[in-house]
Write an enzyme that holds these catalytic residues in place. Structure first.
Site, PDB file in Angstrom:
ATOM      1  N   GLY A  14      25.786  23.414  -4.852  1.00  0.00           N
ATOM      2  CA  GLY A  14      25.602  23.009  -3.620  1.00  0.00           C
ATOM      3  C   GLY A  14      26.901  23.094  -2.632  1.00  0.00           C
ATOM      4  O   GLY A  14      27.280  22.102  -2.045  1.00  0.00           O
ATOM      5  N   ALA A  15      27.390  24.127  -2.787  1.00  0.00           N
ATOM      6  CA  ALA A  15      28.788  24.370  -2.204  1.00  0.00           C
ATOM      7  C   ALA A  15      28.928  24.996  -0.773  1.00  0.00           C
ATOM      8  O   ALA A  15      29.861  25.299  -0.261  1.00  0.00           O
ATOM      9  CB  ALA A  15      29.558  25.323  -3.047  1.00  0.00           C
ATOM     10  N   ASP A  55      18.861  29.595  -6.269  1.00  0.00           N
ATOM     11  CA  ASP A  55      17.947  28.385  -6.113  1.00  0.00           C
ATOM     12  C   ASP A  55      17.853  27.626  -7.379  1.00  0.00           C
ATOM     13  O   ASP A  55      17.448  28.078  -8.182  1.00  0.00           O
ATOM     14  CB  ASP A  55      16.522  28.882  -5.664  1.00  0.00           C
ATOM     15  N   SER A 140      24.603   8.660  -6.925  1.00  0.00           N
ATOM     16  CA  SER A 140      24.569   8.380  -5.661  1.00  0.00           C
ATOM     17  C   SER A 140      24.372   6.619  -5.901  1.00  0.00           C
ATOM     18  O   SER A 140      24.225   6.066  -6.915  1.00  0.00           O
ATOM     19  CB  SER A 140      23.039   8.656  -5.115  1.00  0.00           C
ATOM     20  N   TYR A 153      14.173   9.265  -5.741  1.00  0.00           N
ATOM     21  CA  TYR A 153      15.518   9.723  -5.591  1.00  0.00           C
ATOM     22  C   TYR A 153      16.290   9.046  -6.472  1.00  0.00           C
ATOM     23  O   TYR A 153      17.342   9.477  -7.298  1.00  0.00           O
ATOM     24  CB  TYR A 153      16.091   9.839  -4.172  1.00  0.00           C
ATOM     25  N   ALA A 156      15.787   9.308 -10.282  1.00  0.00           N
ATOM     26  CA  ALA A 156      16.492  10.513 -10.723  1.00  0.00           C
ATOM     27  C   ALA A 156      18.082  10.483 -10.931  1.00  0.00           C
ATOM     28  O   ALA A 156      18.360  11.040 -11.859  1.00  0.00           O
ATOM     29  CB  ALA A 156      16.143  11.641  -9.810  1.00  0.00           C
TER      30      ALA A 156
END
Length: 264
Positions: A14-15, A55, A140, A153, A156
């Site tokens: 995710g850079a 991906d 998160s 979310y 997960a």
């Protein structure tokens, strides 16, 4: 402070933007060899960073990414599992438990749990060959503060946090440290893009995008700092945990949330 990262090989998923971009840049500035993973490359990545287009919803992608790291730099020392959030094509926030169906739940876990698990599975054998390494998973605060928004979310991300703690227990004796960084609301594309979280929240509370970012969201989330987190602030915590200077830190969760979580 010398973070002792010069010459170490790091994979960052995710850079292409936000936290992942800040992590890739910072590792490169500290002298690490960086393999940056995203679907498309951004011009904001330093030239010396090797980009791999992938991906992570593809189960075969992690093996290809790790193979590229070996081809370019001879191995893997650091893995930052930053990719996550809404799966491709999904817009969050999403309110209510009954809103996501089975396919939504499956996609959310595929992107936020199974993808990092596969990356870890691909990287660990190479880390063991080199005598150890560091894995940092990005979770998160929604994993720790459940609510009626983004239920799938949060679940997960809590699963990812639990998996990291289990991995730290198994692999710390073999030299691999596994830690988690849990950002709160961070000023990334997720919030700022057209149709992003700020606009969605704004439509729910009758406010505009900019006011949501600067006033409404910090107030609703009770952020002690009064503002959203900057991506670099999260990246700094991640890079410190990846560094040998954190050699006795494993199984930990670092929260970077502007004072959102209040529990003891």
């Amino acid at each position: 402070m010398d973070l002792q990262l010069s010459g170490r090989v790091a994979i960052v998923t995710g850079a292409s933007k936000g936290i992942g971009l800040a992590v890739a840049r910072t590792l490169a500035e500290e002298g690490a060899h960086v393999v940056a993973v995203s679907r498309t490359r951004t011009d904001e990545l330093p030239d010396k960073v090797v980009h791999v287009s992938a991906d992570l919803m593809d189960p075969q992608a992690p093996e290809r990414i790790v193979e590229r790291a070996v081809e370019e730099f001879g191995g893997v020392d650091i893995l930052v599992n930053n990719a996550g959030g809404p799966p491709p094509g999904v817009v969050l926030p999403r309110a209510g438990f009954l809103t996501p169906d089975d396919a939504d739940w499956a996609a959310m876990f595929e992107f936020n749990l199974f993808s990092p698990v596969r990356m870890i599975r691909a990287a660990i054998p190479l880390m063991l060959e080199r005598g150890g390494g560091a894995i940092v998973n990005v979770s998160s605060t929604m994993a720790k503060q459940p609510g009626p928004i983004n239920v799938d979310y949060g679940a997960a991300k809590m699963a990812l946090l639990a998996a990291g703690k289990s991995l730290s227990e198994e692999y710390a004796p073999q030299g691999i440290r596994v830690n988690t960084v849990s950002p709160g609301a961070t000023l990334t594309d997720w919030w700022t893009k057209p149709g992003g979280a700020a606009e969605v929240f704004g439509s729910l509370v009758g406010s505009d995008r900019d006011s949501v970012i600067t006033e409404v969201a910090p107030t609703m989330m009770k952020l002690a700092t009064g503002r959203l987190v900057h991506p670099q602030e999260v990246a700094d915590a991640i890079v410190l945990l990846a560094s040998p200077r954190s050699g006795s830190t494993t199984g930990a969760e670092y929260v970077v949330d502007g004072g959102q979580l209040k529990e003891i």
